[in-house]
Design an enzyme around this catalytic site. Structure first.
Site, short mmCIF file in Angstrom:
data_model
loop_
_atom_site.label_atom_id
_atom_site.label_comp_id
_atom_site.label_asym_id
_atom_site.label_seq_id
_atom_site.Cartn_x
_atom_site.Cartn_y
_atom_site.Cartn_z
N SER A 1 0.80 -1.23 0.00
CA SER A 1 0.00 0.00 0.00
C SER A 1 0.84 1.28 0.00
CB SER A 1 -0.94 0.02 1.21
OG SER A 1 -0.20 0.09 2.42
N ASN B 1 6.76 -8.59 0.56
CA ASN B 1 7.38 -7.29 0.80
C ASN B 1 7.14 -6.73 2.20
OD1 ASN B 1 8.53 -4.58 -0.12
ND2 ASN B 1 6.42 -3.99 0.39
N SER C 1 17.17 -6.81 2.53
CA SER C 1 17.74 -5.47 2.77
C SER C 1 19.25 -5.62 2.91
CB SER C 1 17.17 -4.86 4.04
OG SER C 1 17.89 -3.69 4.41
N TYR D 1 15.43 -6.04 12.88
CA TYR D 1 15.14 -5.88 11.45
C TYR D 1 16.24 -6.52 10.61
CZ TYR D 1 14.55 -3.45 6.95
OH TYR D 1 14.41 -3.15 5.61
N ALA D 2 17.50 -6.22 10.95
CA ALA D 2 18.63 -6.74 10.20
C ALA D 2 18.69 -8.27 10.27
CB ALA D 2 19.93 -6.13 10.70
N ALA E 1 16.23 -10.39 10.89
CA ALA E 1 15.11 -11.00 10.17
C ALA E 1 15.36 -10.96 8.67
CB ALA E 1 13.81 -10.28 10.52
N ILE F 1 16.24 3.65 0.69
CA ILE F 1 15.28 4.16 -0.28
C ILE F 1 14.47 5.29 0.35
CG2 ILE F 1 13.36 3.56 -1.79
CD1 ILE F 1 15.99 2.11 -2.48
#
Length: 280
Positions: free
Chosen positions: A45, A120, A168, A181-182, A184, A214
């Site tokens: 979204s 995503n 990522s 986050y990194a 995962a 980004i």
């Protein structure tokens, strides 16, 4: 939607979206036509996911998107409609297996099947506490695992099916902060290789993209420009091309990896970062 172009036989099979070139090879000028293809984008979204969904739709695909926020999905549908496109959407929390199943069934019914699955979604677990780890592992990793597994009955019925996972560069190098986050994303990119090997007998390709930093309106780096200018400009200084990436540049890579141009590519992670990872 555009008409489905002719198919080029490759090893006795036909590749949807490919057209004949004079020498029998695939003509790269038009091979990114996704007419007739059924593409699902999980977490589409806003930002990169939104851009990928619109890019696939512009290329002629039938697209379904899920995300938690109905407002974002409504805006996506409106923008697609203005461009003469129709995108199917379902509000869903990808951290909940029952929501994943509901979206997949609705999308497959609406589109007539599933050819391409793009995982995503992210939980953005940026804080090294239990909540951060739970968000990242449950959404960045396990949502992709569950969605891929549950989509297999439809993918196995498709021709030239593929899965694309969004990793990522954070999962490739240690960074202070954002450990959940990194970790995962690193696990997801490793899972991509195992997933590719396991699904090769089904002729289902699996690849990943590892975006660099980004920037897009109201995105992480757009907010950090004002909230943490030192981090923003410090990160910018480490990108050799001298700018942040754009979601469209990730969408272009996604179209390539999900097209017949990448028909012999599986188990790979494509870094799309303007050389950022090269700077350490």
């Amino acid at each position: 939607m555009a008409n489905v172009p002719g198919n080029v036989p490759t090893n006795g099979r036909h590749l949807p979206g490919a057209i004949s070139a004079p020498d029998g090879a695939i003509d790269g000028r038009r091979v990114l036509d996704f007419s007739g293809r059924r593409v699902l984008v999980a977490g589409g979204s806003k930002g990169i996911g939104r851009c990928m969904a619109l890019a696939f739709a512009r290329a002629g695909a039938h697209v379904s998107v899920c995300a938690r926020g109905e407002a974002g999905l409504a805006a996506l549908r409106a923008d697609a409609s203005l461009a003469g496109m129709d995108i199917h959407t379902v509000p869903a929390d990808l951290g909940k297996p029952e929501d994943i199943q509901r979206w997949l069934e609705a999308a497959a019914n609406a589109l007539g099947g599933i050819d391409v699955l793009v995982n995503n979604a992210t939980g953005y677990g940026m804080v090294d506490d239990d909540a951060g780890w739970e968000a990242s592992l449950n959404v960045d990793l396990m949502a992709a695992v569950r969605t891929s597994r549950l989509a297999l009955p439809w993918l196995r019925q498709a021709t030239d099916a593929c899965i694309l996972n969004l990793g990522s560069i954070a999962g490739m190098q240690p960074r202070p902060g954002a450990a959940p986050y990194a970790a995962a994303k690193a696990a997801l990119m490793h899972y991509t290789t195992s997933q590719a090997l396991g699904l090769a007998p089904d002729r289902i390709r699996v690849n990943a993209i590892a975006p660099g930093s980004i920037e897009f309106p109201d995105g992480l780096w757009d907010r950090r420009r004002t909230e943490d200018p030192a981090l923003y400009h410090g990160t910018l200084a480490k990108i050799p091309f001298g700018r942040f990436g754009a979601p469209e540049e990730i969408a272009d890579a996604a179209l390539f990896l999900c097209s017949p141009l990448a028909r012999w590519v599986t188990g790979q992670t494509l870094v799309v970062d303007g050389g950022q990872v090269l700077m350490g």
